[in-house]
Design an enzyme around this catalytic site. Sequence first.
Site, PDB file in Angstrom:
ATOM      1  N   TYR A  40       0.725  -1.181  -0.112  1.00  0.00           N
ATOM      2  CA  TYR A  40      -0.032  -0.109   0.047  1.00  0.00           C
ATOM      3  C   TYR A  40       0.918   1.066  -0.095  1.00  0.00           C
ATOM      4  O   TYR A  40       1.881   1.256   0.582  1.00  0.00           O
ATOM      5  CB  TYR A  40      -0.960   0.043   1.334  1.00  0.00           C
ATOM      6  CG  TYR A  40      -1.629   1.213   1.277  1.00  0.00           C
ATOM      7  CD1 TYR A  40      -3.064   1.397   1.163  1.00  0.00           C
ATOM      8  CD2 TYR A  40      -1.159   2.505   2.139  1.00  0.00           C
ATOM      9  CE1 TYR A  40      -3.902   2.679   1.134  1.00  0.00           C
ATOM     10  CE2 TYR A  40      -1.840   3.663   2.254  1.00  0.00           C
ATOM     11  CZ  TYR A  40      -3.278   3.804   1.973  1.00  0.00           C
ATOM     12  OH  TYR A  40      -3.838   4.699   2.097  1.00  0.00           O
ATOM     13  N   GLU A  71      -3.225   7.363  -4.155  1.00  0.00           N
ATOM     14  CA  GLU A  71      -3.416   6.268  -3.210  1.00  0.00           C
ATOM     15  C   GLU A  71      -3.298   4.900  -4.360  1.00  0.00           C
ATOM     16  O   GLU A  71      -4.108   4.894  -5.316  1.00  0.00           O
ATOM     17  CB  GLU A  71      -4.517   6.018  -2.343  1.00  0.00           C
ATOM     18  CG  GLU A  71      -4.578   4.639  -1.502  1.00  0.00           C
ATOM     19  CD  GLU A  71      -5.751   4.568  -0.954  1.00  0.00           C
ATOM     20  OE1 GLU A  71      -6.060   4.886   0.466  1.00  0.00           O
ATOM     21  OE2 GLU A  71      -6.585   4.153  -1.447  1.00  0.00           O
TER      22      GLU A  71
END
Length: 361
Positions: free
Chosen positions: A99, A182
């Site tokens: 992530y 993101e």
Amino acid sequence: MKLREYEGKRVFAEAGIPVPMGRVIRSVEELGDLSAFGEEVVLKAQVDVGGRGKAGGVIICPTAEAPARAAALFGITIKGLPVTEILVEERLPIAHEYYCAVLIDRSTRQPVVLFTEAGGVEIEETARTDPDRIRRIGIPPLMAELPPFAVRDLVGRAPRALGPVVAALYRAFLVKDALLAEINPLVVLEDGRVLAADAKVIVDDNALARQGIQRNRDLTEREAEAERHGFSYVELDGEIGVVGNGAGLTMATLDLIEHYGLRAANFLDVGGGADRERVAHAVRLLASSPEVRVIIVNLLGGITRCDEVALGIIEAGVAQRVIVRMAGTNEAEGRALLMEHGYEMYDSMDTAVGAATEVRT
Ligand code: GDP
Ligand code: MN
């Protein structure tokens, strides 16, 4: 404004971040020849909600089944939103999911870069259960590049090939005037290649013109009207219309409405120094929604004068019940005008909102 996944991936690709091979379709017919995708494909509903994978919006299937699965996906709604676009992508042989995100940290007022080995799952979950697994580095906003030591600290013992992607994500975030960029999951494949398997990019609304980005959603008639008048206006799905001045007061009014178990249909911030005409416009605009049964006007008189507001409410002359709470400049004059015309006015927000509870029945 949140970009759709495929738009976000285009931004990533421009910044040099590898993304899966894929294309967007708006109907099953547009699937066309899928031979380039190999044995399996991924079908991803392009809806603007989180947790889409869990809600059935991400399908991995044999390529031969893609037409049937795509047809089914076009037929469902995900968290209330219809699926009008599907991103068709190659199936990736994923070895590990990471992530990485760049966002604005409001407390330090600067960008912060986050990285964790615990990718794929919801980051909020990791933040709750295992916050130490998320590494974060704040970056002074005038830095055009992530310094190499920051990239190294973020990536840690994860494969070094992730470093350039982290650096590129930061660049994309700056160049696109983003509030959030993101990648979840940021994947390392079995052969060691690194790709962004998902993309979430939120561009600052104030930068849309500079970025040449069209809003990806049509405005409703009332939203367009509000934009013409320079009102901040939001539609919800309850039965109370709210006029406030200033974001804080307007939000506080919404909180009270919630507190009383009521639901707002829409709310509008008239801004500072609203005169009679502006108030009349605002009240009429809210009242034109068929859902609105009661209108609560909650204003603080400063530069805004309560007597002007009263005249605006009277001029609007809407059919719905209008409950007013005003305090400040020319309050007494405003009250006298409203009383004369049979409107209710309260001194406190609490009693004003409380007076609206009868719509519940
Ligand atoms: P989200 O649920 O809306 O965040 O959708 P994602 O694009 O993140 O996909 C959800 C999950 O699908 C990922 O975390 C992966 O674990 C899984 N997945 C498995 N294979 C693939 C693949 O080939 N491509 C993509 N994009 N996701 C895959
Ligand atoms: Mn995701």
